[in-house]
Design an enzyme around this catalytic site. Structure first.
Site, PDB file in Angstrom:
ATOM      1  N   GLY A 206      -0.924  93.109  61.633  1.00 37.99           N
ATOM      2  CA  GLY A 206      -1.422  92.202  62.684  1.00 37.99           C
ATOM      3  C   GLY A 206      -0.351  91.243  63.143  1.00 37.99           C
ATOM      4  N   ASN A 207      -0.768  90.240  63.898  1.00 38.23           N
ATOM      5  CA  ASN A 207       0.167  89.201  64.325  1.00 38.23           C
ATOM      6  C   ASN A 207      -0.550  87.857  64.286  1.00 38.23           C
ATOM      7  OD1 ASN A 207      -0.934  88.504  67.123  1.00 38.23           O
ATOM      8  ND2 ASN A 207      -0.691  90.730  67.256  1.00 38.23           N
ATOM      9  N   ARG A 208       0.191  86.791  64.628  1.00 40.82           N
ATOM     10  CA  ARG A 208      -0.355  85.447  64.378  1.00 40.82           C
ATOM     11  C   ARG A 208      -1.010  84.809  65.593  1.00 40.82           C
ATOM     12  NH1 ARG A 208       4.988  83.493  61.806  1.00 40.82           N
ATOM     13  NH2 ARG A 208       5.245  85.202  60.327  1.00 40.82           N
TER      14      ARG A 208
END
Ligand code: C5P
Length: 397
Positions: A199-201
């Site tokens: 995922g990413n932030r």
């Protein structure tokens, strides 16, 4: 605030406004004090609280409050209070102050569904909107008692973002009634196995601010949200997705209706080619995991941008870039805008403590010819306003 059970949520709203540095005065109606007493408001706001025009008459409080406020937020607004505002009645401090107000006014209704949908209430809401007062639609959900439906007060965090729209770069003349705005937000997650993702932030905060702004300006707003843990933005329908493929499907389904698509989501460019059906386990102490093979995700923005202009909505992309200077940001941003066929693109610098998860943002709004707006550090609502300012001409044509 008006006399609805949702008045308890306004305590948190007050706290939130204070935490972001605002000077807040509470003006309750008499019936709202049945739910939250004046001691609570006085203790929380640190100021005397009254419902009366005839207290501290020497200070002419309604004139002072009306003239000095930068924003009025009426939350919850009951059917009765909305009716009084629509007809210009002034029989207490709140209604007198609102008549005096020279600043933007945000009305956040909360009541039972039947009262909200009653033609009398709807006509009063329309009267207020026609006068430039921003009335957002209530949330759909659990009401007092076992009922559920439209009429719920949005969560304090959502009201706070809507209020910011009326403060940071507010566009008093913008009217998006009759328009449909589709926003994507958050960060997609791509499964490795049933319990692990790549995922990413991205927090979804910028998309939430854009959706809130669209709703405040009157648009029918839908957000396609990838893994966002925020309460629904005011007046918006939220469709939850997890992965880039799910987001691509949801965009496809919603696109036909949209006048604008704002692709704010951080979409993973790649996904594991063969996610495991069962949790990948360490089978021995010297277990070495197999490399994860990746394959490309579709580029959702580019796919919509490739359609003929008449067959697609106005298209706004985002590009988060780690750059050394503005020239590089323009170069990368314009490159992406052209490659993906967007009408506008917001290019923002990212890096340590910048943009992802923060409450502020900055960046360049780019069009095919270059910079349309240079947005210095502001709230995410401020950037949302800059985006709609850039789009307004094309949206009204
Ligand atoms: O190429 P990059 O990821 O920097 O482009 C960012 C823009 O493209 C954003 O508007 C993002 O929502 C969109 N995008 C997309 N599909 C992808 C990757 C990015 O729609 N697979």
């Amino acid at each position: 605030m008006g006399g609805g059970i949702a008045a308890y949520k306004s305590c948190e709203l007050l706290r939130r406004f204070q935490a972001s540095g605002h000077d807040v005065t509470v003006i309750p109606t008499k019936s709202s004090l049945e739910f939250i007493g004046s001691s609570t408001w006085e203790a929380l706001s640190g100021k005397p609280v009254t419902t009366e025009v005839f207290d501290s008459v020497h200070e002419v409080p309604h004139v002072k409050l009306g003239q000095e406020a930068d924003l009025f937020v009426i939350a919850p607004a009951t059917a009765n209070l909305i009716a009084k505002l629509a007809h210009g009645l002034a029989d207490d401090l709140l209604t007198n102050s609102v008549l005096m107000a020279q600043c933007p006014i945000l009305v956040v209704p909360a009541m039972h569904t039947e009262m909200w949908l009653n033609p009398a209430t709807q006509a009063n809401v329309q009267t207020l909107r026609d006068r430039g007062i921003r009335v957002v639609d209530p949330d759909v959900g659990r009401l007092t008692g076992p009922d559920s439906g439209p009429g719920r007060l949005p969560e304090p965090q959502a009201i706070e973002i809507a209020a910011q729209v009326l403060v940071d770069g507010y566009l008093p003349d913008l009217d998006l009634h009759g328009k449909r705005v589709l926003v994507t937000g958050g960060g997609t997650r791509e499964s490795i196995d049933p319990v692990r993702d790549i995922g990413n932030r991205s927090s979804g905060k910028q998309a939430w601010a854009i959706a809130s702004a669209a709703s405040v300006y009157g648009a029918k707003t839908t957000v396609i949200a990838a893994n966002v843990e925020l309460p629904s933005p005011v007046g918006s329908t939220v469709i939850n997705v997890k992965s880039a493929l799910e987001m691509a499907d949801a965009v496809d389904e919603q696109l036909g209706e949209a006048d604008v698509l704002v692709m704010c989501a951080a979409v993973a460019d790649f996904r594991p080619k063969a996610p495991a059906d069962v949790k990948i386990k360490k089978t021995s102490d010297d277990f070495v995991p197999a490399p994860i093979e990746l394959e490309r995700n579709p580029d959702i923005l580019a796919a919509v941008g490739a359609r003929p202009e008449a067959d697609r909505p106005l298209l706004v992309g985002f590009a988060a870039e780690t750059v050394t200077d503005e020239a590089q940001l323009i170069e990368y941003g314009l490159g992406k805008l052209t490659k993906k066929g967007a009408d506008f693109l917001v290019a923002n610098p990212v890096g340590k403590d910048q943009t992802f998860g923060e409450d502020s943002n900055s960046g360049l709004v780019l069009g095919p010819e270059g910079i349309v707006d240079r947005v210095e550090k502001t709230s995410k609502a401020g950037l949302a306003n800059a985006l709609f300012a850039a789009c307004r001409e094309k949206l009204s044509s």
